[in-house]
Design an enzyme around this catalytic site. Structure first.
Site, short mmCIF file in Angstrom:
data_model
loop_
_atom_site.label_atom_id
_atom_site.label_comp_id
_atom_site.label_asym_id
_atom_site.label_seq_id
_atom_site.Cartn_x
_atom_site.Cartn_y
_atom_site.Cartn_z
N ALA A 60 0.82 -1.22 -0.07
CA ALA A 60 0.02 0.35 -0.16
C ALA A 60 1.02 1.06 0.13
CB ALA A 60 -0.38 0.03 1.12
N GLY A 99 0.03 -5.77 0.70
CA GLY A 99 -1.45 -5.63 0.11
C GLY A 99 -1.22 -5.97 -1.60
N GLU A 102 -1.90 -8.94 -0.58
CA GLU A 102 -3.51 -9.17 -1.03
C GLU A 102 -4.20 -9.64 -2.12
OE1 GLU A 102 -4.50 -8.45 3.21
OE2 GLU A 102 -3.23 -6.62 2.64
N GLU A 122 3.17 -6.52 7.17
CA GLU A 122 3.11 -4.99 7.60
C GLU A 122 3.11 -4.89 8.97
OE1 GLU A 122 -0.05 -6.72 4.48
OE2 GLU A 122 1.72 -7.58 5.92
#
Length: 686
Positions: A60, A99, A102, A122
């Site tokens: 992200a 992300g 993911e 993360e």
């Protein structure tokens, strides 16, 4: 456009394109939502998503973390991809982290290139996966692998991800391989959210929590990730996703996540000053001195593929240097990081000699000899004669005056400091010390080497100890004062370890050797402020032969070369010296020990800023974290100070001045910040 779309027959191609690492921000999330709708309108039989350049998506955009979450949210994007009637295939061409991983996990299938990596790191930013990473990973890899991968933030290489069940295949061209998958086969793959959760394994959760207590003490996010995974085992997928997201949002606003984001951006900003000329190509390196530090520097350069000429004073020195580098090479083999062929290539690139003339073509020489000014001056005089006038001459000194060293050459502008940290081939900090006459060409060369070695470069001015060792010396002085006035080395170490250091100051001293600090103190005898309190206990230790772990006894005893044990003789030394000094000892609790040591460092660091030795508070944060073990999750020394607040710091240091107005003289930077109502991060010498 951060997401580009292309149709080829019944296949839709989606490319994530946000250079340099395809960070996932609002625009990319919007583009992916549009891509899902586009694919369904076109009724494709598959969508292949990949990344532009060398990354799939490296996570992200952390710049969004400080504000409110922006729609569309990544969990909704992943859910739309996973539940679409058009199956998506992730063609993972490079790193897929956070992300990015993911998104890949939400796809029906995942095919990786041989150099790709996939991971959920993360926790390194003080949060946990917030878009299904905890729930999808454990369904694919099983409990133990998911726990290890998420709680420690470890990415997996493609081959390891395949073994773990995280991806379906490793192919040289993952996009082409994805396009070749049989449609019927693709339709038969069960979406991740429909897979069953693993069985609860109490032993696995106990083991991971015990490992985290040892390796990540004080950090909140890793344990929270473990809790979320455990809770998710007994929840429906949608409920597990909701509690994962709630934990992510809570952690995102916490002090630890803010501190870790600060370090992330500070590290990214560690670049050469603007306006430096292009650096020369570093075709070979000369290193003077083959001891522990010199061997480490040489090994790091050899590992880059650079020929290294290692210069010593005599044949015995040459033999020792070759042996020291040989140990590092053998360690690389033993750890599986070097093949026999690779090791031989390193040996072939090394020339160890007493002949300075053999280094004549090197564009950069790095001196890493004993910390003695006369020794260093003699070396630089030889380098000045032997190397080209355009060559840059660097000293690895930890404390000595770079300007005085430079004055021993005909052209001081070619001299700078390159202060590596031991072990030099591992530690990432590189203090680049600019002398009064250091040229931009020399600075550019130093930064070029730092970039090649993947170091974190920090520009420092000339003073005793530069940025890091100067602050560390004050830290040790405060620790010794606490010890003499009412504590023990093990109580001090325990307090600082609980604060977040991997080791306390006394155990660190035992590892480096007490004779090192003794030599530094003798060098400072002539210039020491006679009004400044001097703690003689460390000198007594050296006189007793207690030089540290290398002799089996220092601040601790090391019976049989094993683990450390407390030494009552050391505790008695403080009692004796306090008696001789007429001091009535008091008992410090852990909070008082931490406060005194951190306040001492903060005040000294503020003086370092005031004198222009460091350019910014963020630079001090980089030095204290990457060079001295200050807990990263506290954001570095100055970020931590700003979390305490300058008014509080000024109040506490002012109170401490009553017992020692010399050691606790308030820094003018702290006074200025308090008066102006600004943080240390906002203060600038200009």
């Amino acid at each position: 456009m951060t997401v580009t779309l292309r149709a080829d027959g019944l296949t839709g191609f989606v490319t994530l394109d946000n250079p340099p690492v395809n960070a996932i921000g609002k625009a990319m999330r919007e583009g992916l939502m549009e891509a899902v709708a586009w694919a369904e309108r076109e009724n494709f039989d598959r969508v292949i998503v990949t990344g532009a350049g060398r990354a799939f998506a490296a996570g992200a955009d952390a710049r969004e973390f400080d504000g409110a979450a922006l729609e569309p949210f990544l969990p909704d994007v992943c859910d739309a991809i996973e539940r679409s009637f058009v199956p998506w295939i992730a063609a993972i061409n490079g790193v897929a982290l956070g992300g990015g991983a993911e998104i890949a996990l939400a796809c029906r299938m995942r095919i990786a290139g041989p150099k790709a990596q996939i991971g959920l790191p993360e926790v390194t930013l003080g949060v946990i996966p917030g878009a299904g990473g905890t729930q999808r990973a454990m369904r694919l890899t099983g409990l133990e692998k998911a726990l290890d991968m998420i709680a420690f933030g470890r990415p997996l290489r493609a081959v390891d991800a395949l073994k773990a069940g995280l991806i379906h295949a490793v192919e040289d061209d993952p996009v082409e391989a994805a396009d070749m998958i049989n449609t019927e086969e693709l339709q038969c793959v069960v979406p991740t959210w429909e897979l069953p959760t693993p069985d609860h394994d109490e032993a696995a959760f106990t083991a991971i929590r015990e490992r985290l207590a040892k390796r990540s003490p004080g950090q909140v996010a890793p344990l929270r990730a473990v809790d979320v995974i455990e809770q998710g085992l007994s929840l429906p997928f949608a409920d597990a996703m909701a509690q994962e997201r709630a934990a992510f949002m809570d952690l995102k606003q916490g002090d630890q996540s803010r501190a870790l984001r600060h370090m992330f951006f500070a590290e990214r900003a560690a670049k050469p000053p603007k306006g430096l000329p292009a650096a020369p190509e570093l075709t070979e390196i000369a290193v003077v001195g083959g001891g522990t530090m010199g061997a480490g520097i040489a090994y790091a350069c050899l590992s880059l593929g650079l020929p290294v000429t290692l210069l010593e004073t005599d044949q015995d020195g040459v033999d020792r240097a070759e042996a020291n580098i040989g140990k590092l090479i053998q360690s690389g083999i033993d750890r599986g990081r070097l093949s026999e062929d690779g090791a031989q290539a390193l040996r072939d690139r090394l020339t160890a000699t007493t002949d300075y003339g053999k280094a004549g073509n090197a564009p950069l020489a790095i001196e890493a000899a004993f910390e003695d000014m006369e020794v260093k001056k003699a070396i630089f005089a030889q380098l000045d004669t032997a190397l080209s006038p355009d060559a840059v001459l660097a000293t690895n000194t930890s404390y000595l005056d770079v300007d005085e060293i430079a004055a021993s050459t005909r052209d001081p502008s070619r001299v700078l400091g390159l202060h590596f940290f031991a072990p030099a081939h591992i530690m990432r900090l590189l203090e680049i010390v600019k002398g009064k006459k250091t040229s931009d060409h020399a600075l550019a060369t130093g930064y070029a080497l730092g970039k090649l070695l993947k170091k974190v470069p920090v520009l420092a001015g000339v003073c005793d100890g530069f940025i890091g060792n100067r602050i560390y010396s004050r830290y040790r002085e405060a620790a010794d004062t606490v010890f003499m006035d009412g504590s023990t080395p093990w109580e001090v170490d325990e307090a600082m370890e609980n604060f977040g250091y991997a080791m306390g100051p006394y155990e660190v001293a035992d590892l480096s050797g007490l004779d090192i600090g003794y030599a530094a103190r003798r060098r400072q005898d002539a210039t020491r402020d006679p009004n400044r309190r001097y703690i003689p206990i460390a000198d007594r230790m050296v006189e007793l032969g207690k030089l540290g772990k290398k002799v089996g006894a220092g601040w601790y005893r090391y019976p049989g070369g094993g683990g450390k044990v407390e030494d009552p003789i050391v505790a008695d030394l403080a009692l004796e010296e306090a008696h001789f000094a007429g001091i009535e000892r008091i008992e410090y609790d852990e909070a008082q020990i931490v406060e005194r040591l951190t306040m001492a460092m903060i005040n000294e660091a503020a003086d370092v800023l005031a004198e222009g030795i460091a350019q910014s508070a963020a630079d001090i944060d980089l030095v204290t974290v990457f060079g001295y073990g200050f807990p990263r999750w506290r954001g570095g020394l100055m970020h931590y100070a700003d979390t305490l607040g300058v008014p509080h710091i000024v109040e506490r240091i002012t109170a401490l001045q009553a017992e020692d107005p010399v050691a606790w003289k308030l820094s003018p930077v702290l006074a200025d910040c308090a008066e102006r109502g600004i943080s240390l991060a906002e203060w600038s010498k200009s």
